[in-house]
Write an enzyme that holds these catalytic residues in place. Structure first.
Site, PDB file in Angstrom:
ATOM      1  N   SER A 307       0.892  -1.109  -0.050  1.00  0.00           N
ATOM      2  CA  SER A 307      -0.160   0.142   0.023  1.00  0.00           C
ATOM      3  C   SER A 307       0.661   1.318  -0.115  1.00  0.00           C
ATOM      4  O   SER A 307       1.255   1.726  -0.901  1.00  0.00           O
ATOM      5  CB  SER A 307      -0.853   0.071   1.171  1.00  0.00           C
ATOM      6  OG  SER A 307      -1.987   1.068   0.883  1.00  0.00           O
ATOM      7  N   ASP A 318       8.477   5.275 -11.544  1.00  0.00           N
ATOM      8  CA  ASP A 318       8.037   5.838 -12.616  1.00  0.00           C
ATOM      9  C   ASP A 318       8.688   7.113 -13.086  1.00  0.00           C
ATOM     10  O   ASP A 318       8.449   7.628 -14.196  1.00  0.00           O
ATOM     11  CB  ASP A 318       6.475   6.001 -12.571  1.00  0.00           C
ATOM     12  CG  ASP A 318       5.483   4.778 -12.636  1.00  0.00           C
ATOM     13  OD1 ASP A 318       6.399   3.677 -12.766  1.00  0.00           O
ATOM     14  OD2 ASP A 318       4.401   4.660 -12.611  1.00  0.00           O
ATOM     15  N   LYS A 332      -1.612  -3.882  -2.771  1.00  0.00           N
ATOM     16  CA  LYS A 332      -2.947  -3.278  -2.314  1.00  0.00           C
ATOM     17  C   LYS A 332      -3.019  -2.028  -2.650  1.00  0.00           C
ATOM     18  O   LYS A 332      -2.385  -0.834  -2.365  1.00  0.00           O
ATOM     19  CB  LYS A 332      -2.917  -3.496  -0.839  1.00  0.00           C
ATOM     20  CG  LYS A 332      -3.931  -2.954   0.120  1.00  0.00           C
ATOM     21  CD  LYS A 332      -4.223  -1.649   0.299  1.00  0.00           C
ATOM     22  CE  LYS A 332      -5.374  -1.292   1.018  1.00  0.00           C
ATOM     23  NZ  LYS A 332      -5.748   0.100   1.561  1.00  0.00           N
TER      24      LYS A 332
END
Length: 450
Positions: A307, A318, A332
């Site tokens: 998470s 990214d 998650k």
């Protein structure tokens, strides 16, 4: 099934009960609000037959259940069942649940220091927390608790058994644990402690390279990281590279994940959230200024990285700020909002999915590492040393002139590397990758946060 505590990425929009706070790096033009706007009208009306069936079941339970059940207990069970039937993360919070929520976000509670997921009538370990009884006992992500104090865990008593994981400091409990990929349960006698989690640790791995460990994301994680990393840089200078260890990090507050990501980024999207409510649609952007001044980063992850920890991993990956090394993460990728019902009750409900800067959802998929590492351990070889391993071992060899200057030409760093590898294979491999990145780095101009 549900998560036992508010341990994963949570968007606290609704309530002072949950100590709601504004994200350190807010979305450009977005304003996290005090509470999501709930539509007054619902287009899909409840069928009268469903209402009748609910009423019939309610009366049957009241009249025929083996023991008397009062209305308050039945209504609480009905609400809880409605929420837990949605997904593993939505739940009804009473006063005790709200206290646990506050304990989790502040890192102060009595217990064993484990994050647990209820799955099909079992208690599955998401991750043990660093420096807690569970971690010291050797509990690992993926383990299953099959008994507590000799009583089997099953679907009928799972809530009661879960509550036994917490308790007064000094009290004893025995967990029967089934390790992942094992068929032999083992008993682990444990003593509960007052868990005071320091979520950030910073140390020198070797000259020029820093190691940052974040065990979970709490209220104070971002300022604690900035303070400790700042002290490290003041003492040792700007590092050549940094390893950010998020292994077995079960997550925590969304705001903390955004703040930590922002500390390592100069620009770019950190995370976006999308849901049915307008207030659940947010985009968080990084501010100019990288606390490491562009030094290469490697992020260590595993199957216990979940998470909020996945938000940080995805943001750094990214934005091409770090290489991700290790095992595929937990996956998650949904956000919970805490909505108050009154002063002692609230609903924690999934209101949005979150997406990495590339627009990718990691829900039930996880983040794939750039460099995958198997879950291996390294042992020292027990074979005899090779008699001739270099020119220096040959008789009558010419000496190197540097030896006359007192330099140790035999110290190539391999001994230290071997020692680290036997202690923590994944960390040693991450350090080797980081050194390769550092060799190619061109130092950028210094920037700072405002």
């Amino acid at each position: 099934m549900r998560f036992s505590t508010l341990s994963l990425a949570v968007l606290l929009l609704a309530t002072p009960l949950a100590q709601a706070q504004t994200a350190p790096a807010q979305a450009k033009g977005a304003k996290p609000s005090a509470a999501p706007a709930i539509a007054a009208s619902v287009p899909d009306r409840v069928d009268l037959d469903d209402i009748r069936n609910f009423s019939r079941v309610y009366e049957i339970v009241r009249q025929a259940y083996v023991e008397p059940v009062d209305n308050k207990t039945l209504m609480k069970a009905a609400i809880s069942g409605m929420l837990t039937g949605l997904d593993p993360h939505s739940e009804y919070l009473d006063k005790e649940g709200l206290n646990e929520l506050n304990e989790d976000t502040t890192g102060q509670y009595g217990g064993l220091g484990i994050e647990v997921l209820q799955v099909d009538g079992t208690l599955r370990i998401i991750a043990p927390i660093d420096d807690t009884p569970a971690a010291r006992a050797g509990i690992k992500p993926g383990d299953t608790i099959i008994k507590i104090d000799g009583k089997p865990v099953d679907a009928e008593n799972i809530d009661e058994m879960f509550k036994q994981l917490r308790g007064d400091a000094g009290s004893k409990v025995t967990l029967t644990i089934l390790h992942e990929k094992s068929d032999k349960p083992i008993d682990m006698p444990l003593v509960r402690e007052r868990i005071s989690i320091t979520s950030v640790k910073v140390r020198e791995l070797e000259p020029g390279y820093a190691y940052v460990r974040i065990s979970q994301f709490q209220d104070d994680t971002t300022p604690d990281l900035e303070k400790k990393l700042g002290e490290f840089i003041k003492k040792h200078g700007q590092p050549k590279g940094v390893i950010l260890d998020l292994r077995s990090n079960p997550g925590g507050l969304l705001t903390a994940a955004v703040g930590v990501s922002d500390d390592f980024l100069n620009s770019g999207t950190i995370v976006t959230t999308r849901g049915r409510l307008q207030d659940a649609n947010l985009s968080f952007e990084a501010h100019p200024g990288d606390i490491l001044n562009g030094a290469p980063m490697v992020v260590l992850v595993d199957n216990g990285t979940a998470s909020a920890a996945e938000i940080v991993s995805g943001a750094l990956k990214d934005n091409r700020r770090a290489l991700i090394v290790g095992r595929r993460t937990f996956g998650k990728g949904v956000v919970q909002t805490v909505l108050p019902l009154d002063s002692e009750h609230a609903v924690k409900i999934t209101t949005a999915r979150y997406y990495t800067p590339s627009g990718t959802s990691i829900q039930a998929e996880g983040i794939k590492p750039d460099i995958a590492l198997a879950d291996l351990a390294v042992n020292k070889a027990d074979s005899a040393p090779v008699l001739v391993s270099s020119e220096a071992d040959l008789p009558n060899h010419l000496a190197n002139e540097d030896t006359k200057l007192g330099r140790d030409i035999d110290n190539d760093g391999s001994a230290e590397n071997a020692k680290l590898a036997t202690q923590d294979y994944a960390l040693s491999q991450a350090l080797n990758v980081l050194k390769g990145l550092a060799l190619n780095r061109v130092a950028p101009a210094a920037t700072s946060k405002h």
